[in-house]
Design an enzyme around this catalytic site. Structure first.
Site, PDB file in Angstrom:
ATOM      1  CG  HIS A  37      73.618  58.316 -17.060  1.00  0.00           C
ATOM      2  ND1 HIS A  37      74.269  58.553 -17.994  1.00  0.00           N
ATOM      3  CD2 HIS A  37      72.478  59.094 -16.253  1.00  0.00           C
ATOM      4  CE1 HIS A  37      73.578  59.260 -18.781  1.00  0.00           C
ATOM      5  NE2 HIS A  37      72.537  60.107 -17.805  1.00  0.00           N
ATOM      6  CB  SER A 185      76.753  65.356 -21.863  1.00  0.00           C
ATOM      7  OG  SER A 185      75.937  65.274 -22.755  1.00  0.00           O
TER       8      SER A 185
END
Lengths: 278, 278
Positions: A37, A185
């Site tokens: 992110h 993840s």
């Protein structure tokens, strides 16, 4: 950095920025932010005057048997990452702010969503398309950033934006990996130490596929080699390993003109995905 | 007045107007414009700096057995009406401009689309929602104008805009009728002189329903009286006559708190609709 929870607050701030002629970069997330992110926020930061990050675990994209309730959340840590990466605004709505009790509209897609993750997760992409449409309409960004890690999702969003004439530039960013290769993840947190080791087989298979694809153009052979690799790991159970066209997500026989080698593999109860463009 | 056929041309012009701080009113149509459409344009003209009309017979909202090929078209006459009503821009795209060969995204809705016209025309509202979403994304209007004549469509659009956070004000405009009461519709052109007379039974039944509803709150009784009225006309064949909640389009037993008496009736081969809010 501002943190808001209502659509109205976002709109008000965005309108102010737009009035000043500022461009908006948008990173939609489900929170529990990691380096992947952060790389999206970094990219948005470089290319726009303002950066908006949404943090919303979207119920609509989880199937009834999936991990909605268990999905990891850590708003405090997320806020730190956003702040340090130069985010201007975090939109963190409650589900009720996004979905009225009588909500009944949706955005969906055929073709691209029918294979790969769409097979195992039949309502997933409807949920993704719907929430991303909503977020785009709320944030009205110039550019929106998605990771190549969710390769099918990225292709779906690109197609949705094209088909529905959304005036937004979709920027795909490379997969960020742990040092040993595992794709970052939020779901990696589900893995036990033993599973964490076993999970390495995904990136190993991806690397093998990419290497083979340099000379071997027969998709079937490459996929078979990747499957063989994964099956050397006793904790791994293959959901799918496929070679698809990178735009249409349709299976290909020959690896030419932009393909994606994609996989979903259960490590214990945790379903992980990985892919590579060849 | 400008007439353009590509998305790019529309966007360019709209951006210019927005840069000057001008508001945009939008009237999406399928062309073959009549007084009903004109009333929408008039309304848009009063409330906005710029008025955009789209003329596009949208293939996606016609079923395979429906009248897509036969749907009446008259661009020259449409252009005159738009010009005289003070339209600034007509967007008149070819189907290929709106739908790429591999188009596969759509916007759809449950609940509101399941009864009334949605029953006879199962793909209709998916087509409407999809094309209106596309047009909204292209034109980015401040306000969009729809006729109450297509009462279910208006309710569906309002809900879609709310559910998907489209930042657009939806303005519903009253039904415009011929002097004898028939609701204006492009499809009236299909009627033979004899059918044209028979078609009066729709507005007569609507008036009867509205009159009864002033004192009779039992929806069943009102609907029955309307059906009886329609059945006095030999050329009329009822598709549906129903009393529904005006927002949710769900059947009601009692006429209270905003209801719609709605009908679709075949006159010969032509399917006509009419309704009234009670």
């Amino acid at each position: 950095m501002i943190i808001v929870s209502t659509v109205e607050e976002v709109r008000k701030q965005i309108k102010e920025w737009k009035m000043q002629g500022q461009s908006i970069g948008f990173v939609p997330t489900m929170g529990y932010l990691h380096e992947g992110h952060k790389s999206l926020i970094d990219c948005a930061r470089k290319e726009n005057d303002r950066v908006v990050v949404s943090i919303f675990v979207n119920p609509m994209q989880f199937g009834p048997a999936e991990d909605l309730a268990d999905y990891p959340r850590d708003l405090e840590h997320d806020t730190q990452i956003c702040e340090s990466a130069g985010t201007d605004l975090i939109f963190h709505p409650e589900p009720e702010e996004m979905y009225d009790g009588d909500f009944c509209s949706f955005v969906d897609m055929s073709v691209l969503t029918e294979g790969l993750c769409g097979k195992t997760r039949p309502v997933h992409f409807r949920g993704v398309c719907t929430v991303v449409t909503k977020l785009f309409n709320i944030v009205t960004p110039d550019r929106a950033y998605f990771g190549q890690k969710d390769g099918q999702q990225l292709a779906v969003i690109r197609r949705m934006v094209r088909d529905l004439n959304m005036d937004i530039c979709i920027v795909g960013c490379p997969i960020v990996r742990e040092e040993d290769g595992l794709a970052k993840s939020s779901r990696n947190t589900y893995l036990s130490p033993e599973e964490r080791k076993a999970a390495l087989v995904l990136s190993q298979a991806v690397r093998l596929g990419a290497e083979l694809a340099k000379t071997e153009k027969d998709a079937k052979k490459v996929v078979l080699a990747m499957k063989d690799k994964i099956q050397t790991e006793p904790l791994a159970r293959i959901d799918y390993v496929e070679a698809v066209d990178a735009l249409s997500m349709q299976p290909v026989k020959t690896l030419e003109g932009g393909c994606m080698l994609a996989m979903a593999v259960y490590i214990g109860k945790t379903r992980l995905i990985d892919n590579v463009l060849v």
